[in-house]
Design an enzyme around this catalytic site. Structure first.
Site, mmCIF file in Angstrom:
data_model
loop_
_atom_site.group_PDB
_atom_site.id
_atom_site.type_symbol
_atom_site.label_atom_id
_atom_site.label_comp_id
_atom_site.label_asym_id
_atom_site.label_seq_id
_atom_site.Cartn_x
_atom_site.Cartn_y
_atom_site.Cartn_z
ATOM 1 N N GLY A 240 50.080 58.435 32.465
ATOM 2 C CA GLY A 240 51.021 60.045 31.660
ATOM 3 C C GLY A 240 51.138 61.296 32.330
ATOM 4 O O GLY A 240 51.924 61.169 33.524
ATOM 5 N N GLU A 264 47.242 58.047 37.106
ATOM 6 C CA GLU A 264 49.352 57.219 37.568
ATOM 7 C C GLU A 264 50.189 58.678 36.608
ATOM 8 O O GLU A 264 49.791 58.662 35.331
ATOM 9 C CB GLU A 264 50.063 56.469 37.136
ATOM 10 C CG GLU A 264 51.750 56.458 38.055
ATOM 11 C CD GLU A 264 52.394 55.533 36.713
ATOM 12 O OE1 GLU A 264 53.663 56.101 36.813
ATOM 13 O OE2 GLU A 264 52.088 54.387 36.966
ATOM 14 N N CYS A 300 58.872 55.966 35.893
ATOM 15 C CA CYS A 300 57.709 56.973 36.731
ATOM 16 C C CYS A 300 58.576 57.188 37.937
ATOM 17 O O CYS A 300 58.109 57.823 39.081
ATOM 18 C CB CYS A 300 56.515 55.771 36.923
ATOM 19 S SG CYS A 300 55.464 55.513 35.527
#
Length: 525
Positions: A240, A264, A300
């Site tokens: 997040g 992460e 991401c």
């Protein structure tokens, strides 16, 4: 399967009494039934107590049975059928094809870790035989890894399946022998209930101890923090924002017994366009724009920063990228919060000194639709403003123009930690690439050559990690077989009788493992 809005605590379905939350459709900005009961502190206590009691029985099960549990979870997820894809589509606005691919990724992660468990190499079995004739005598020393204990896993907003209830963090923790308590993400409540019930059915079917898996609904700032603070929890898996990850890190560090948080968080995933590749590869602009806008930029590994030496080749790249971006329609972002944050990030960049808006995508869209944006600046303005390295989560990128390759190399040294770093180069660029690669090895968990970073393969060699702020621990990965290492610790057994040793360390090696025996790798087992 009719959704009930209930949580899963061990073998029970529990209606949370801490309030109610409705599901949300980001495409229409509308809430819809049913309501999902939110957890209380008592629910957190119950789930954690069950997990603690399940730890020793679960980790003591034969590896074959643990692996079968993971495979059963995969089978139960597939057995949900179209209902899972339909519900996830309502809660995320993602197309069915993307969700079907993510479902298979989730299933394949579980199957990968089942194989890892069966192989047994993750145990790191090592034997140093006793040497009574040595002066002083050496005792019998044997090492194997065990699970840390119950793990708290936080579902991610951008992957409702692969980084959620039965995603990579859950799969790797269960593979390590650790019970899991999931804090489901509020953006996909029904999807989480469907998958949570699948895990629960698999646990019952394969005879797992009660408490090996629980799933709670609730706000991360209350229920999530209570979960991380609970003494039964021994590690945390999180995907997040940087703010969310660092908040959990502070809570974990302040406990009487600090625990690791494997978070992460943020990454702008720099792309370096070296001169020969920039001059000769006409496919670069379209490839870059496709990667930038894939999944509305909500991966991401979205390429949010481009470094290149100024000149006609970069001008041509920018013109082609501008044309490609103009043809990209606005897409629905996953949540209203992500959409609002993206708007704030674009506004921040638009107000930054020296930045110029080069191109935008289509404005057409409803609900939480995001318009792609491409900015540029010169090196001096980039280096003078460290905030330009901050992630804007969505289809937004910044191109930095450098006066020379030497200036670009110096700027690479100033980069924050990243999940990925990409180099586009031809043979004529190899001398420059050789100077750049050692820098990128220090800055990123995955270094790519002549590709784009979106797309994270589930495999043994994959690394999805990197130095802070990409993650909270640069030594680990959240994707790939070695993700299991986050939830293990080594134990040395000195002079234990053979009958009391773990099977992986007994003289007759009943698991037939490859082991390090007196400093030599014994492949025969």
């Amino acid at each position: 399967m009719a959704l009930t809005g209930e949580m899963i605590i061990g073998r029970a379905l529990v209606r949370g009494s801490g309030g109610e939350q409705l599901a949300y459709n980001p495409a229409t900005r509308a809430e819809f039934e049913p309501g999902f009961g939110q957890a209380t502190g008592e629910d957190v206590e119950h789930a954690c107590a069950l997990a603690a009691s399940a730890f020793d029985p679960y980790r003591s099960l034969p590896l074959q049975q643990r692996a079968r549990f993971l495979e059963a979870v995969a089978e139960q997820i597939l057995a949900i059928g179209p209902e899972l894809i339909e519900r996830a589509g309502l809660e995320t606005g993602l197309p069915a094809a993307r969700l079907e691919g993510e479902r298979m990724r989730t299933v394949n992660q579980l199957r990968l870790f089942a194989k890892v468990v069966r192989d047994g190499h993750f145990l790191g079995a090592t034997v140093d035989s006793a040497l009574p004739e040595r002066a002083p005598p050496r005792p019998s020393l044997r090492l194997a890894k065990i699970g840390l204990g119950p793990v708290a896993v936080f579902g991610a907003s951008n992957f409702p399946l692969a980084f959620s209830v039965a995603g990579g963090d859950t799969a790797s923790a269960l593979a390590a022998g650790c019970p899991v308590v999931v804090k489901a993400h509020g953006a996909h409540l029904g999807t989480s209930e469907l998958v949570g019930r699948a895990v629960q059915r698999a646990a019952i079917e394969t005879g797992m101890p009660e408490g090996v898996f629980s799933m709670l609904f609730g706000d991360g700032r209350t229920i999530g923090q209570q979960l991380v603070a609970h003494p039964a929890i021994k590690a945390v898996g999180f995907t997040g924002s940087r703010a969310g990850g660092t908040a959990l890190m502070r809570t974990a560090a302040a406990r009487p017994e600090p625990i690791p948080v494997y978070a992460e968080m943020s990454s702008v995933n720099p792309v370096f366009l070296l001169p020969s590749a920039l001059q000769n590869n006409s496919a670069l602009p379209q490839g870059f724009v496709d990667s930038l806008t894939l999944g509305v930029g909500q991966f991401c590994t979205n390429p949010g920063l481009v470094f290149a030496v100024d000149g006609p080749a970069l001008d041509a790249f920018m013109a082609a990228a501008k044309a490609a971006l103009a043809g990209k329609g606005a897409g629905t972002m996953l949540t209203a919060g992500i959409h609002d944050a993206y708007g704030s990030g674009i506004a921040r960049l638009g107000g930054s000194a020296g930045l110029r808006l080069v191109a935008q995508g289509s404005t057409e869209g409803i609900g939480c639709a995001a318009q792609a944006a491409l900015y540029e600046c010169v090196a001096g303005d980039f280096l003078a403003n460290p905030e330009l390295q901050d992630e804007v989560f969505g289809p937004c990128a910044l191109v930095v123009r450098f006066d020379s390759a030497e200036q670009m190399l110096a700027a690479a040294e100033q980069l924050h930690g990243q999940l990925t770093a990409t180099v586009h180069a031809e043979e004529g660029d190899y001398a420059l690439a050789a100077q750049l690669l050692p820098v990128l090895e220090r800055k990123a968990g995955r270094v790519l050559f002549n590709g784009f970073p979106t797309g994270v393969e589930v495999s043994h060699a994959m690394v999805h990690g990197g130095p802070f702020p990409a993650t909270s621990d640069s030594r680990t990965t959240s994707v790939g077989a070695t993700a299991i290492d986050r939830f293990l610790r080594p134990v040395c057994y000195q002079n234990l009788p053979d009958a009391l040793l773990p099977q992986a360390l007994r003289d007759d090696n009943p698991l037939r493992l490859a082991r390090v025996q007196d400093g030599e790798l014994n492949l025969a087992g």
